[in-house]
Design a protein around this motif. Structure first.
Motif, PDB file in Angstrom:
ATOM      1  N   PRO A 224       2.432   3.246  -3.390  1.00  0.00           N
ATOM      2  CA  PRO A 224       2.938   2.022  -3.585  1.00  0.00           C
ATOM      3  C   PRO A 224       1.319   2.057  -2.815  1.00  0.00           C
ATOM      4  N   ASN A 225       0.563   2.657  -2.422  1.00  0.00           N
ATOM      5  CA  ASN A 225      -0.635   2.544  -1.926  1.00  0.00           C
ATOM      6  C   ASN A 225      -1.887   2.696  -3.000  1.00  0.00           C
ATOM      7  N   GLY A 226      -1.365   3.047  -4.624  1.00  0.00           N
ATOM      8  CA  GLY A 226      -2.857   3.608  -5.558  1.00  0.00           C
ATOM      9  C   GLY A 226      -3.792   2.420  -5.080  1.00  0.00           C
ATOM     10  N   LEU A 227      -4.295   2.831  -6.662  1.00  0.00           N
ATOM     11  CA  LEU A 227      -5.780   1.919  -7.102  1.00  0.00           C
ATOM     12  C   LEU A 227      -5.135   1.682  -8.294  1.00  0.00           C
ATOM     13  N   TYR A 228      -4.434   0.262  -8.583  1.00  0.00           N
ATOM     14  CA  TYR A 228      -3.649  -0.036 -10.169  1.00  0.00           C
ATOM     15  C   TYR A 228      -4.682  -0.337 -11.012  1.00  0.00           C
ATOM     16  N   THR A 229      -4.931  -0.036 -12.630  1.00  0.00           N
ATOM     17  CA  THR A 229      -5.158  -0.895 -13.743  1.00  0.00           C
ATOM     18  C   THR A 229      -3.677  -1.865 -14.442  1.00  0.00           C
ATOM     19  N   ASP A 230      -4.744  -2.580 -14.779  1.00  0.00           N
ATOM     20  CA  ASP A 230      -3.548  -3.484 -16.129  1.00  0.00           C
ATOM     21  C   ASP A 230      -2.493  -3.687 -15.411  1.00  0.00           C
ATOM     22  N   PRO A 231      -1.931  -4.479 -14.940  1.00  0.00           N
ATOM     23  CA  PRO A 231      -0.563  -4.602 -14.228  1.00  0.00           C
ATOM     24  C   PRO A 231       0.217  -5.641 -14.838  1.00  0.00           C
ATOM     25  N   GLN A 232      -0.444  -6.422 -16.029  1.00  0.00           N
ATOM     26  CA  GLN A 232      -0.119  -6.961 -17.406  1.00  0.00           C
ATOM     27  C   GLN A 232       0.806  -5.366 -18.478  1.00  0.00           C
TER      28      GLN A 232
END
Length: 76
Positions: free
Chosen positions: A19-27
């Motif tokens: 849940p604290n990750g650094l995410y790309t492309d939320p779409q």
């Protein structure tokens, strides 16, 4: 060391559930960049460690074959 197939394989081993990750492309399909980087680092580290060990054995072999044999057995 790293080729395209290995990088893709590492990508598919990412769980992307921090849940604290650094995410790309939320779409689209998200990727936790930190998790991905750590997995790539682990693969590179292991490969580098094995190459370094082989080089150490090679150097020791020139100095003392008995010690080199023992060092080679300790590869694990």
């Amino acid at each position: 060391m790293l080729n395209e197939d290995l990088i893709k394989q590492i990508y598919f081993y990412c769980n992307n559930n921090d849940p604290n990750g650094l995410y790309t492309d939320p779409q689209g399909e998200p990727l936790d960049i930190i998790e991905y980087a750590r997995k790539i680092e682990a693969v590179i580290y292991d490969s580098a460690r094995l190459k370094e060990h082989a080089r150490c054995v090679e150097v020791v072999q020139a100095l003392n074959k008995d010690i080199a044999r023992v060092l080679e057995d300790k590869k694990g």
